[in-house]
Design a protein around this motif. Structure first.
Motif, PDB file in Angstrom:
ATOM      1  N   PRO A   1       0.786  -1.239   0.000  1.00 60.14           N
ATOM      2  CA  PRO A   1       0.000   0.000   0.000  1.00 60.14           C
ATOM      3  C   PRO A   1       0.818   1.288   0.000  1.00 60.14           C
ATOM      4  O   PRO A   1       0.251   2.370  -0.175  1.00 60.14           O
ATOM      5  CB  PRO A   1      -0.808  -0.114   1.300  1.00 60.14           C
TER       6      PRO A   1
ATOM      7  N   ARG B   1      -5.343   4.693  -1.041  1.00 59.72           N
ATOM      8  CA  ARG B   1      -4.858   3.408  -0.508  1.00 59.72           C
ATOM      9  C   ARG B   1      -5.092   3.305   1.004  1.00 59.72           C
ATOM     10  O   ARG B   1      -5.393   2.222   1.512  1.00 59.72           O
ATOM     11  CB  ARG B   1      -3.373   3.237  -0.827  1.00 59.72           C
TER      12      ARG B   1
ATOM     13  N   GLU C   1      -8.580   2.275   1.443  1.00 56.76           N
ATOM     14  CA  GLU C   1      -8.723   0.840   1.152  1.00 56.76           C
ATOM     15  C   GLU C   1      -8.269  -0.009   2.337  1.00 56.76           C
ATOM     16  O   GLU C   1      -8.840  -1.068   2.633  1.00 56.76           O
ATOM     17  CB  GLU C   1      -7.929   0.480  -0.105  1.00 56.76           C
TER      18      GLU C   1
END
Length: 517
Positions: free
Chosen positions: A397, A437, A440
């Protein structure tokens, strides 16, 4: 009364008798002219005639590791710095009180002696004692040649005894210290600045791991012990520190194994205006430099595995899977097989048809499945130093994506002797991409991934918004590297005081097991 308790009481009585001789029970200091290693290094090559002619007077201190009494004389061995020197004590030379003191000494006692160097009839370098000073009593007995502490876990618990009885254990930690010195020498010479970043953080990040939590009472603030210093070090590159490094303690609330300890040491460094390929070159300079500094050679042995820190191979993750794909699983995959989720799923099914099941959830992102396939198929084969590069985006990430393959990132890991010892990548410096990210990660956490980040680090995104230069970053495990350089089987062998379950808790577990049976 237990045996140790009886010995403790007897030695307390001896301590009183020593004090009655006019010796302090616990004196504050003792002036020495030499250490035991200095005497051995400087005077071992000199013959008896030269020592006798020079009449070298010394004052030296250490721990009694052997005692012999023969009438009105005796020999003993004094240990300091992991080495032993013989001393010769004669009643006529040390006097009544000195001889009485000698006979009250036990193995483990600390003493200081003054005298001159000579060689015995057998040629052993020794100190002919003229004066003896008591320094400390070993109220508990040392194990006889370590027979009393064969339990490996007990050695970890009582590392102080382990260090006394086993010179090779001491050598491990001396080499670890040399390793840390070499790290600083390497990076200082290349213009890096050593820094310190917070261990307690309001938002943890920089790695995929479950944190330890704590609370600051005055601020009424929940905090986490850091799992990595990464996000703070990259803030510093935003601030204009183009080359920074930190030798840092990290804390991860995860399982314990021969390769994992909840508290561990990492080297982490960042280099602005560079990418991961530049750090591959640094890798091939750094590891041979450190190996030479610690062991005087780049060649090493880890268990039955032999390798050379100066001999490197570079493989992409996909190339490694292809290279080590087992024959029983049929034809080797092609690079194209990693292009989409369906072809990856087909690879996994083909692998399952001929091998034991590997952890696999069809709902996992494609990249996570590829990484698991690598760990199952290839990782154990990476004995010679290997730079494994190009990782799936799904498990990276914080890494910058490859320009021609957006599902893959510019990241590499270092494997040596079958251990993963380093992780590096071209740093993501796009704040919008980073925010996405992070979000996420939060979704993954809510879905049950305990190692995902629980919050978006908005301050870090703000830092990136001020413009972070292109940069590459790297983390190297000091503990695992020490294992490789000292041929230590477990990470606990290279940590002075590893975390262990309390004895009472272990006893309760054992009783519970017995009840179930």
């Amino acid at each position: 009364m237990a045996l140790d308790e009886k010995i403790y009481e007897l030695r307390l009585q001896k301590l009183k008798e020593i004090a009655a001789l006019g010796q302090e029970a616990y004196p504050r200091k003792y002036a020495t002219t030499h250490t035991v290693p200095q005497i051995l290094d400087e005077f071992t090559p000199k013959p008896a005639e030269e020592l006798e002619a020079a009449r070298v007077n010394v004052s030296v201190a250490g721990r009694m590791m052997a005692i012999r009494v023969m009438g009105k004389a005796g020999f003993a061995h004094l240990q300091q710095g992991g080495r032993q020197l013989q001393i010769y004590v004669k009643k006529d030379d040390v006097g009544e009180n000195g001889w009485a003191l000698y006979k009250l000494l036990d193995l483990g006692d600390q003493i200081g002696v003054k005298g001159y160097l000579f060689r015995t009839r057998t040629g052993e370098l020794s100190v002919h004692v003229a004066e003896m000073t008591f320094l400390a009593k070993s109220l508990l007995p040392l194990p006889e040649k370590w027979h009393g502490l064969q339990d490996v876990e007990l050695r970890y618990r009582q590392r102080y005894v382990d260090l006394i009885m086993n010179p090779e254990v001491r050598d491990v930690f001396v080499k670890r210290a040399k390793l840390v010195q070499a790290v600083r020498k390497f990076f200082d010479a290349r213009g890096y600045v050593e820094v310190e970043t917070p261990m307690m953080q309001p938002i943890y990040g920089g790695a995929a791991a479950k944190p330890f939590s704590t609370h600051h009472n005055t601020l009424d603030l929940d905090l986490y012990l850091r799992i990595a210093p990464e996000l703070y070090l990259k803030r510093l590159t935003v601030g204009g520190l183009d080359r920074v490094y930190e030798i840092n303690r990290n804390f991860r609330n995860e399982g314990i194994s021969t390769q994992h300890n909840p508290e561990f040491t990492m080297l982490e460094f960042y280099q602005a205006y560079s990418d991961y390929k530049d750090l591959m070159d640094v890798t091939e300079e750094f590891f041979p430099f450190v190996a030479n500094a610690v062991n005087g050679t780049t060649k090493a042995k880890f268990g039955e595995k032999e390798f050379d820190f100066a001999d490197w191979q570079r493989l992409s993750m996909r190339e490694a899977i292809i290279k080590y794909w087992p024959e029983a699983a049929g034809a080797k995959p092609a690079m194209a097989d990693f292009a989409d989720a369906k072809s990856v799923d087909a690879l996994v099914k083909r692998f399952h048809a001929s091998h034991a099941h590997m952890p696999y959830d069809p709902k996992d992102p494609k990249g996570k499945t590829i990484a698991t396939l690598f760990e199952t198929v290839a990782e154990e084969h990476l004995v010679q130093p290997t730079i494994l590069y190009d990782f799936p985006l799904d498990i990276s990430p914080l890494s910058k994506p490859k320009p021609d393959e957006p599902d893959w990132v510019e990241r590499f890991e270092v494997f040596i002797g079958g251990l993963e010892v380093g992780n590096a990548f071209s740093e993501l410096n796009d704040p919008e991409d980073q925010l996405r990210r992070f979000e996420e990660q939060v979704v993954a956490k809510e879905r049950g991934d305990e190692e995902a980040m629980s919050q978006v680090d908005h301050d870090y995104v703000r830092a990136l918004s001020y413009g972070m230069p292109p940069a590459a970053g790297y983390g190297i495990g000091i503990d695992r590297l020490t294992m490789l350089l000292t041929d230590s089987k477990s990470i606990r062998d290279v940590i002075l005081f590893p975390l262990l379950r309390p004895r009472a808790a272990m006893a309760s577990d054992d009783e519970a097991e017995g009840a179930e049976k």
